[in-house]
Write a protein that holds these residues in place. Sequence first.
Motif, PDB file in Angstrom:
ATOM      1  N   VAL A 165       7.853 -12.799  31.935  1.00  0.00           N
ATOM      2  CA  VAL A 165       7.879 -11.579  31.134  1.00  0.00           C
ATOM      3  C   VAL A 165       6.478 -10.976  31.128  1.00  0.00           C
TER       4      VAL A 165
ATOM      5  N   PHE B 116      13.659  -7.013  25.793  1.00  0.00           N
ATOM      6  CA  PHE B 116      13.332  -7.978  26.861  1.00  0.00           C
ATOM      7  C   PHE B 116      14.279  -9.171  26.844  1.00  0.00           C
TER       8      PHE B 116
ATOM      9  N   GLN C  70       4.455  -6.120  37.558  1.00  0.00           N
ATOM     10  CA  GLN C  70       5.657  -6.557  38.272  1.00  0.00           C
ATOM     11  C   GLN C  70       5.330  -7.097  39.662  1.00  0.00           C
TER      12      GLN C  70
ATOM     13  N   ARG D  74      17.173  -8.434  28.916  1.00  0.00           N
ATOM     14  CA  ARG D  74      16.799  -8.417  30.336  1.00  0.00           C
ATOM     15  C   ARG D  74      16.624  -9.837  30.872  1.00  0.00           C
ATOM     16  N   VAL D  75      16.112 -10.741  30.029  1.00  0.00           N
ATOM     17  CA  VAL D  75      16.016 -12.143  30.470  1.00  0.00           C
ATOM     18  C   VAL D  75      17.404 -12.734  30.625  1.00  0.00           C
TER      19      VAL D  75
ATOM     20  N   VAL E 184      10.509  -9.826  34.490  1.00  0.00           N
ATOM     21  CA  VAL E 184      11.270  -9.157  33.442  1.00  0.00           C
ATOM     22  C   VAL E 184      10.290  -8.311  32.637  1.00  0.00           C
ATOM     23  N   ARG E 185      10.608  -7.042  32.492  1.00  0.00           N
ATOM     24  CA  ARG E 185       9.727  -6.129  31.768  1.00  0.00           C
ATOM     25  C   ARG E 185       9.645  -6.492  30.293  1.00  0.00           C
ATOM     26  N   SER E 186       8.428  -6.548  29.779  1.00  0.00           N
ATOM     27  CA  SER E 186       8.212  -6.840  28.370  1.00  0.00           C
ATOM     28  C   SER E 186       8.563  -5.623  27.515  1.00  0.00           C
TER      29      SER E 186
ATOM     30  N   VAL F  75       7.816 -12.048  19.781  1.00  0.00           N
ATOM     31  CA  VAL F  75       8.229 -12.244  21.181  1.00  0.00           C
ATOM     32  C   VAL F  75       8.654 -13.689  21.390  1.00  0.00           C
TER      33      VAL F  75
END
Length: 311
Positions: free
Chosen positions: A172, A195, A178, A198-199, A189-191, A218
């Motif tokens: 992340v 997120f 990236q 997305r994970v 995976v974009r923070s 987070v």
Amino acid sequence: MRLYGFDRYGGAQVQRFFDVPDPTPGPGQVVVRLAAAGINPADIKVRDGARQGTVPVQLPMAMGREAAGVVESAGSATELVEGELVFGSTAAGFGALSELVVLDTAQTAPVPDGVSVEQAACLPVASGTAWDALHELALRPGSTLLVLGAGGGVGTSATQLGRHLGLRVVGVAGPAKQQLVEGMGAVHVRSGDGFVDRVRAAAPDGVDAIIDAVGGSVLADAATLLRVPGAIRSAAAPALAAELGGAGVTRRRSSAVYAEVAALVADGVLAPIIAATYGFDEAADAVAAVETGHATGKTVVRGPRPSPEPR
């Protein structure tokens, strides 16, 4: 000699250069002529006073706690010799941004052939932390490791070392990182908001463990992705990690471990990501870059004299 540090706790305004007497090594210590030093987020916490009681401070204290250089003098109870190029952790009460640096010989190792002083100087804290965390987690090859803050010093090391151990790594990090994350063999995976979803898309079956360099919400949110609760090692928020069933990283900080990590660099397994290198007189800029909290990889300060070339 000159050092760059602080003579009282506080923000960036307490930092400056100081002229102080040359140090004399005590038992189990060596004094090295600084070739390079690594700067880390934890160094900011020491200056701020947030690590009082855990990090010994002798004022004025140089910033930084990891360095590489040539041995100038050695105390008793050490096998290191004058003229040897070494790297390691500073002795208790001493810092790294100093023309002459006092290192703890129990946490110092020779710089191996093919490893630059800049690379060596940034191994003890970030790479050492990542290697210790992976050692504690003891994941089987094929396991999925989630790295929070995969573009920072600990994160880039954990990502590379995790891939070396045969792990599937999901990293992340911000969108600007990236290419870096994917170049290390991880799934990026974009923070930011969302997120966790997305994970989940990248790892539908969940993750086996988390190495955290971010902390806060987070980490708390990421913990919900674990297949088995508690497989967390956090460099950023050990207390929160403990609340979530995990722990901070128990640092081994030994010469043997440092030599092991340096050998991985020499063998091409680990390539420390050094985003920026500053001259000694630019120490303030180096600290400021780290204090933004958005630095990529590691930030290194060269010594006031030309660095030795890799052997």
